[in-house]
Design an enzyme around this catalytic site. Sequence first.
Site, PDB file in Angstrom:
ATOM      1  N   ARG A 198      15.227  -8.441 -21.421  1.00 44.71           N
ATOM      2  CA  ARG A 198      14.380  -9.127 -22.389  1.00 44.71           C
ATOM      3  C   ARG A 198      13.594  -8.210 -23.316  1.00 44.71           C
ATOM      4  O   ARG A 198      13.037  -8.676 -24.309  1.00 44.71           O
ATOM      5  CB  ARG A 198      13.428 -10.071 -21.657  1.00 44.71           C
ATOM      6  CG  ARG A 198      14.127 -11.291 -21.077  1.00 44.71           C
ATOM      7  CD  ARG A 198      13.173 -12.168 -20.304  1.00 44.71           C
ATOM      8  NE  ARG A 198      12.776 -11.556 -19.041  1.00 44.71           N
ATOM      9  CZ  ARG A 198      11.891 -12.088 -18.194  1.00 44.71           C
ATOM     10  NH1 ARG A 198      11.304 -13.232 -18.492  1.00 44.71           N
ATOM     11  NH2 ARG A 198      11.620 -11.484 -17.062  1.00 44.71           N
ATOM     12  N   TYR A 226      15.003 -14.375  -0.177  1.00 45.90           N
ATOM     13  CA  TYR A 226      15.082 -15.451  -1.163  1.00 45.90           C
ATOM     14  C   TYR A 226      15.632 -16.738  -0.545  1.00 45.90           C
ATOM     15  O   TYR A 226      15.196 -17.839  -0.868  1.00 45.90           O
ATOM     16  CB  TYR A 226      15.967 -15.033  -2.336  1.00 45.90           C
ATOM     17  CG  TYR A 226      15.304 -14.089  -3.313  1.00 45.90           C
ATOM     18  CD1 TYR A 226      14.413 -14.567  -4.266  1.00 45.90           C
ATOM     19  CD2 TYR A 226      15.571 -12.725  -3.291  1.00 45.90           C
ATOM     20  CE1 TYR A 226      13.807 -13.720  -5.175  1.00 45.90           C
ATOM     21  CE2 TYR A 226      14.966 -11.861  -4.205  1.00 45.90           C
ATOM     22  CZ  TYR A 226      14.088 -12.362  -5.140  1.00 45.90           C
ATOM     23  OH  TYR A 226      13.483 -11.517  -6.041  1.00 45.90           O
ATOM     24  N   ARG A 237      17.888  -2.808 -14.899  1.00 43.68           N
ATOM     25  CA  ARG A 237      17.602  -3.924 -15.797  1.00 43.68           C
ATOM     26  C   ARG A 237      17.682  -3.480 -17.262  1.00 43.68           C
ATOM     27  O   ARG A 237      16.941  -3.972 -18.106  1.00 43.68           O
ATOM     28  CB  ARG A 237      16.227  -4.518 -15.475  1.00 43.68           C
ATOM     29  CG  ARG A 237      16.140  -6.030 -15.705  1.00 43.68           C
ATOM     30  CD  ARG A 237      14.741  -6.561 -15.387  1.00 43.68           C
ATOM     31  NE  ARG A 237      14.468  -6.545 -13.965  1.00 43.68           N
ATOM     32  CZ  ARG A 237      13.252  -6.366 -13.440  1.00 43.68           C
ATOM     33  NH1 ARG A 237      12.219  -6.168 -14.211  1.00 43.68           N
ATOM     34  NH2 ARG A 237      13.076  -6.393 -12.137  1.00 43.68           N
ATOM     35  N   ARG A 277      20.645 -14.699 -25.271  1.00 49.57           N
ATOM     36  CA  ARG A 277      20.225 -15.640 -24.230  1.00 49.57           C
ATOM     37  C   ARG A 277      19.880 -17.002 -24.843  1.00 49.57           C
ATOM     38  O   ARG A 277      20.180 -18.048 -24.253  1.00 49.57           O
ATOM     39  CB  ARG A 277      19.036 -15.088 -23.457  1.00 49.57           C
ATOM     40  CG  ARG A 277      18.518 -16.058 -22.396  1.00 49.57           C
ATOM     41  CD  ARG A 277      17.571 -15.434 -21.423  1.00 49.57           C
ATOM     42  NE  ARG A 277      16.960 -16.435 -20.564  1.00 49.57           N
ATOM     43  CZ  ARG A 277      16.305 -16.156 -19.449  1.00 49.57           C
ATOM     44  NH1 ARG A 277      16.164 -14.908 -19.054  1.00 49.57           N
ATOM     45  NH2 ARG A 277      15.763 -17.118 -18.724  1.00 49.57           N
ATOM     46  N   ASP A 289      23.139 -11.250 -11.552  1.00 53.35           N
ATOM     47  CA  ASP A 289      21.912 -11.400 -10.782  1.00 53.35           C
ATOM     48  C   ASP A 289      22.202 -11.072  -9.327  1.00 53.35           C
ATOM     49  O   ASP A 289      23.341 -11.257  -8.857  1.00 53.35           O
ATOM     50  CB  ASP A 289      21.368 -12.828 -10.902  1.00 53.35           C
ATOM     51  CG  ASP A 289      19.952 -12.939 -10.344  1.00 53.35           C
ATOM     52  OD1 ASP A 289      19.004 -12.549 -11.063  1.00 53.35           O
ATOM     53  OD2 ASP A 289      19.794 -13.366  -9.189  1.00 53.35           O
TER      54      ASP A 289
END
Length: 368
Positions: free
Chosen positions: A33, A155, A29, A42, A79
């Site tokens: 962010r 998921y 990652r 973003r 992703d």
Amino acid sequence: MPFPTLLNDTFLRACRRQATAYTPLWMMRQAGRYLPEYRATRAKAGSFMGLATNVDYATEVTLQPLERYPLDAAILFSDILTVPDAMGLGLHFIEGEGPRFARTTADEVSIGQLAVPDMDRLRYVFDAVTSIRHALAGRVPLIGFSGSPWTLACYMVEGGSSSDYRKVKTLMYARPDLMHRLLAINADAVATYLNAQIDAGAQAVMVFDSWGGVLADSHFVDFSLAYTQRVLRQLKRQGVDGTDVPRLVFTKGGALWLDAMDALDCEVLGLDWTASLARARALVGGQVGGRGKALQGNLDPNVLFAPPQTIAREVQRVLDDFGAPHADPNRCGPTHIFNLGHGISQHTPPEHVAAFVEAVHTLSRRMR
């Protein structure tokens, strides 16, 4: 158009268990962010999927951490859930909650309707891979990735993240035949997807088995490991450059099953921070001149909230846990790729990441 010549192959050499001048480093990652420039991009994109599906934006954010830090690999910005999205489950992201699917697949009818998706629906991913390879200009290798069949199934059945995995485990225990059907489709879809990334220019590929560790000991091999192996056995061994493509597998909570994972048809095993690198090296790292797995990991991501001197101390602890680096230039042997034990937190101070990268490169050179 041919890709630029690779200038820093330290990461790939470590994947191949070849001696390196220092321990290579990248972060799970790493484009995310915690970087203000990522947040700005973003915001322009309007949403996570707006960012991930736009080739220019995906290229931009993939390269952002490399502009700040001398990392040894880039990883595609995407992703893990793009494959089930392409199957028609409707992926979207809710601020503060993470990924959600508009439709779940948890019964005979819905699972029976699943198939390996048309890869044209994922063209934006492959176009991003090619774009990133050119934009990197040979600086470092590019890693492609996917979620594992089991993690995707979690998921797909739960509809999003879960705290207890009640729905997916209920399906697994009550209807193992349906779960195996779902996992087989996922495995073949993931293999096709990763092969397309390789064709687009990925120089290594990684399978993230993020939720393998939630399985009972008696079920991990049958419901997670077997289908990760099914993926690996289908992967292309040579990239568009004519060079080999290392395969990496990361199972969060997977240290319990290192002896079983030794049989995986891959070059690198990633470990979370609960694992002992020394034990892993003894079990699967192999000897100089012999076969084995390269190891990747495994600093606790929360270490990066500590002061720089503490970060350096904990980096040294991880390096010491792995032990003396393999240094024979003529033979393969145990190698280590430094990484976090999971993805970097969005709250991490960027200057602490700089201290982290500097510590890994400096301290690992001193050990050679």
